[in-house]
Write an enzyme that holds these catalytic residues in place. Structure first.
Site, PDB file in Angstrom:
ATOM      1  N   GLU A  72       0.849  -1.197   0.000  1.00 24.64           N
ATOM      2  CA  GLU A  72       0.000   0.000   0.000  1.00 24.64           C
ATOM      3  C   GLU A  72       0.881   1.243   0.000  1.00 24.64           C
ATOM      4  O   GLU A  72       2.041   1.193   0.430  1.00 24.64           O
ATOM      5  CB  GLU A  72      -0.889  -0.040   1.256  1.00 24.64           C
ATOM      6  CG  GLU A  72      -1.840   1.133   1.377  1.00 24.64           C
ATOM      7  CD  GLU A  72      -2.952   0.903   2.400  1.00 24.64           C
ATOM      8  OE1 GLU A  72      -2.886  -0.093   3.160  1.00 24.64           O
ATOM      9  OE2 GLU A  72      -3.897   1.721   2.435  1.00 24.64           O
ATOM     10  N   ASN A  81     -12.432  -1.364  -1.172  1.00 26.28           N
ATOM     11  CA  ASN A  81     -11.738  -1.987  -0.042  1.00 26.28           C
ATOM     12  C   ASN A  81     -12.394  -1.533   1.256  1.00 26.28           C
ATOM     13  O   ASN A  81     -12.681  -0.342   1.434  1.00 26.28           O
ATOM     14  CB  ASN A  81     -10.263  -1.555  -0.020  1.00 26.28           C
ATOM     15  CG  ASN A  81      -9.572  -1.904   1.305  1.00 26.28           C
ATOM     16  OD1 ASN A  81      -9.281  -3.062   1.564  1.00 26.28           O
ATOM     17  ND2 ASN A  81      -9.353  -0.908   2.161  1.00 26.28           N
ATOM     18  N   GLU A  82     -12.629  -2.462   2.149  1.00 24.25           N
ATOM     19  CA  GLU A  82     -13.216  -2.137   3.458  1.00 24.25           C
ATOM     20  C   GLU A  82     -14.324  -1.091   3.296  1.00 24.25           C
ATOM     21  O   GLU A  82     -14.344  -0.063   3.980  1.00 24.25           O
ATOM     22  CB  GLU A  82     -12.127  -1.702   4.460  1.00 24.25           C
ATOM     23  CG  GLU A  82     -11.123  -2.819   4.719  1.00 24.25           C
ATOM     24  CD  GLU A  82     -10.280  -2.689   5.980  1.00 24.25           C
ATOM     25  OE1 GLU A  82     -10.275  -1.616   6.607  1.00 24.25           O
ATOM     26  OE2 GLU A  82      -9.622  -3.689   6.341  1.00 24.25           O
ATOM     27  N   TYR A 138      -6.770  -9.463  11.156  1.00 26.35           N
ATOM     28  CA  TYR A 138      -5.418  -9.257  11.687  1.00 26.35           C
ATOM     29  C   TYR A 138      -5.294  -9.920  13.052  1.00 26.35           C
ATOM     30  O   TYR A 138      -6.248  -9.954  13.837  1.00 26.35           O
ATOM     31  CB  TYR A 138      -5.134  -7.758  11.840  1.00 26.35           C
ATOM     32  CG  TYR A 138      -4.866  -7.062  10.518  1.00 26.35           C
ATOM     33  CD1 TYR A 138      -3.608  -7.114   9.934  1.00 26.35           C
ATOM     34  CD2 TYR A 138      -5.871  -6.373   9.851  1.00 26.35           C
ATOM     35  CE1 TYR A 138      -3.350  -6.487   8.722  1.00 26.35           C
ATOM     36  CE2 TYR A 138      -5.627  -5.739   8.630  1.00 26.35           C
ATOM     37  CZ  TYR A 138      -4.358  -5.800   8.074  1.00 26.35           C
ATOM     38  OH  TYR A 138      -4.098  -5.184   6.878  1.00 26.35           O
ATOM     39  N   GLU A 153      -6.090  -9.399   3.472  1.00 25.14           N
ATOM     40  CA  GLU A 153      -5.309  -8.727   4.524  1.00 25.14           C
ATOM     41  C   GLU A 153      -5.290  -9.637   5.738  1.00 25.14           C
ATOM     42  O   GLU A 153      -6.336  -9.950   6.313  1.00 25.14           O
ATOM     43  CB  GLU A 153      -5.902  -7.354   4.883  1.00 25.14           C
ATOM     44  CG  GLU A 153      -5.726  -6.347   3.763  1.00 25.14           C
ATOM     45  CD  GLU A 153      -6.099  -4.915   4.145  1.00 25.14           C
ATOM     46  OE1 GLU A 153      -5.958  -4.546   5.330  1.00 25.14           O
ATOM     47  OE2 GLU A 153      -6.528  -4.180   3.239  1.00 25.14           O
TER      48      GLU A 153
HETATM   49  O1  AHR Z   1      -3.039  -2.760   6.142  1.00 20.75           O
HETATM   50  C1  AHR Z   1      -3.338  -1.566   6.786  1.00 20.75           C
HETATM   51  C2  AHR Z   1      -4.816  -1.192   6.673  1.00 20.75           C
HETATM   52  O2  AHR Z   1      -5.584  -2.134   7.342  1.00 20.75           O
HETATM   53  C3  AHR Z   1      -5.402  -1.181   5.284  1.00 20.75           C
HETATM   54  O3  AHR Z   1      -5.164   0.012   4.617  1.00 20.75           O
HETATM   55  C4  AHR Z   1      -6.846  -1.353   5.539  1.00 20.75           C
HETATM   56  O4  AHR Z   1      -7.522  -1.989   4.468  1.00 20.75           O
HETATM   57  C5  AHR Z   1      -6.904  -2.148   6.832  1.00 20.75           C
HETATM   58  O5  AHR Z   1      -7.756  -1.595   7.748  1.00 20.75           O
END
Ligand code: AHR
Length: 494
Positions: free
Chosen positions: A25, A172-173, A239, A296
């Site tokens: 990114e 995205n998101e 995550y 992600e």
């Molecule tokens: O990877 C960092 C961020 O995490 C990304 O920009 C976003 O899609 C997610 O919230």
């Protein structure tokens, strides 16, 4: 002795090489400095791309790279990143660190980076703040080889031939930084935007819808119901936060045994998430035509002290190696549904495979796990099971001691990847391999203390090293796996 059962004759599915993907990114020092230094830099480069980093990524077998975001994707207007560099717009990257974005890395540079690495590009379009026309024209600019305004513009900017771009994300998101939409609203917007992402010539776009955050099962259900027939894939973001707390995510280097097990337990949650999302997807897509794209994943800690909080720079230890090994085993085992995965992120951001400092580069423990696991790319998953015991520092934070996946690779060899989740104990494993003669075995391992890591001064503390503590038996392979390690056994079979 733990028993591990493998039946190489029971093939369970194809492991797409794209499971071994990454994400880059416009964030912190990932693109600028980490990958792209510009043609005039003193750091050795080819057309602006760091030669050391590109070489390491080729050797790691990076299969697919997602770009330009992330949250940045829904603020990115691709026309800002084409044409003469001197005239490209300079702007503030409001999302990440408030630094100047000079747009010197744009579409042509990204495609050049993928060419040098030898990986598939995965471009994420802007649905949040961009128009349908803008997204449609980006696809045309990238992939149309005939006579059209966008093809002419691309040629004028130096690339005569259209590129092959298969993977294209539509937002995205969108439930968060990509527009704060409801699933119903997004699903309808998705249907509209994707209509104009056209296939030109032989290029067939694999359209990826924005999927849920973690366990937002309602998002998955609604988007699949309304838009499932208009997509090839749908994303999932999850995550691993050691503490589970966004305001204090924990330190990347200093952590206790308790935090070690807590991190691994939170990593194993990926299994439950994929299983549940798969069930929901199957309500609308029994045949599993729509891929789950985990675009992600990885660890997210507090940033390193003294660094820009918006740059998400963190160090990486053996704990991250285990997080990688476990997640990749999970993706392999769900290869009937998981068609791509992209760890966040490639260089200098979150669970990176590479860190850079000026002209220096260091490979993280996660890099070495990806390097070993490339044997699974485009392999066939085979039936495997391992008897485990629950371990941990606390009763409510127990994890299985061992975690495995097994495939028969393109090379015809059996590839066993197995992690030992214990911070302190080695385990002996009796590998029972059905109806198969083992001819030769090669082993490599990534191991160390739980906080072992590489620095610019000591870049080789964690590395892939030869593993020889195994015996070939008439039933299979017996071995002892050290504490805190990720192991790859490669067997020639008959
Ligand atoms: O990877 C960092 C961020 O995490 C990304 O920009 C976003 O899609 C997610 O919230």
């Amino acid at each position: 002795m733990a028993k591990m059962y493998i039946n190489p004759n029971v093939k369970l599915g194809h492991i797409n090489k794209e499971i071994y993907g990454n994400f880059s990114e416009h964030l912190g020092r990932c693109i600028y400095e980490g990958l792209y230094v510009g043609e005039t830099s003193d750091i050795p480069n080819l057309n602006g791309m760091r030669t050391d980093v590109v070489t390491a990524l080729r050797e790691m077998g990076l299969a697919v790279l997602r770009w330009p975001g992330g949250c940045f994707a829904d603020e990115y207007h691709w026309r800002d990143g084409i044409g003469e560099k001197e005239t490209r717009k300079r702007m503030i990257n409001t999302h990440w660190g408030g630094v100047v974005e000079d747009n010197s890395f744009g579409t042509h540079e990204f495609m050049e980076l993928c060419r040098q690495i030898g990986c598939e590009p995965y471009i994420n379009g802007n649905l949040g703040s961009g128009t349908v026309q803008e997204m449609s024209e980006w696809v045309e600019y990238l992939t149309f080889d005939g006579v059209s305004p966008m093809a002419e513009l691309r040629k004028k900017n130096g690339d005569e031939a259209a590129w092959n771009v298969k993977y294209f994300g539509v937002g995205n998101e969108s439930w968060g930084c990509g527009g704060n939409m409801t699933p119903e609203h997004y699903a309808n917007e998705y249907r509209r935007y994707q209509t104009f992402c056209r296939n030109y010539g032989d290029n067939k776009i694999y359209k990826i819808a924005c999927g849920p955050n973690v366990d937002d099962y309602n998002w998955m259900d609604v988007v699949m119901r309304i838009a499932g027939h208009h997509m090839h894939g749908i994303s999932l973001h999850y995550y691993t936060l050691p503490t589970g707390n966004w305001s204090d995510k924990g330190n990347s280097l200093i952590f206790t045994d308790k935090e070690w097990y807590e991190t691994l337990k939170r990593t194993l949650y990926m299994e439950e998430l994929i299983t549940n999302h798969d069930h929901i997807m199957s309500k609308y897509d029994k045949e599993k035509k729509v891929g789950l794209i985990v675009d992600e994943w990885g660890t997210w800690y507090n940033v390193e002290p003294g660094t820009n909080p918006g740059f998400l720079y963190q160090q990486s230890t053996m704990r991250d190696a285990l997080v990688a090994g476990i997640n990749l085993n999970i993706f392999n085992k769900h290869c009937d549904r998981v068609k791509m995965a992209n760890i966040a992120q490639l260089v200098n951001v979150l669970q990176s495979v590479i860190l850079t400092e000026g002209a220096k580069m260091v490979l993280t423990p996660t890099y070495h796990v990806f390097h070993m696991y490339q044997a699974h790319q485009d392999a066939e998953l085979v039936d495997s099971h391992i008897d485990t015991e629950m371990i941990g520092a606390e009763d409510n934070n127990q994890v299985p001691n061992l975690h495995e996946s097994v495939s028969v690779g393109k090379d015809g060899k059996l590839h066993i990847t197995i992690s030992n989740l214990s911070a302190a104990s080695a385990y002996s494993v009796e590998g029972l391999i059905a109806d198969t003669k083992i001819l030769t075995v090669n082993g490599s391992i990534v191991t160390g203390t739980i906080d072992a890591h590489n620095t610019f001064d000591e870049p080789e503390t964690v590395n892939r090293i030869a593993f020889t503590d195994f015996t070939v038996t008439d039933k299979g392979i017996d071995f002892t796996i050290p504490a805190c390690s990720v192991l790859h056994l490669e067997a020639e079979i008959a």
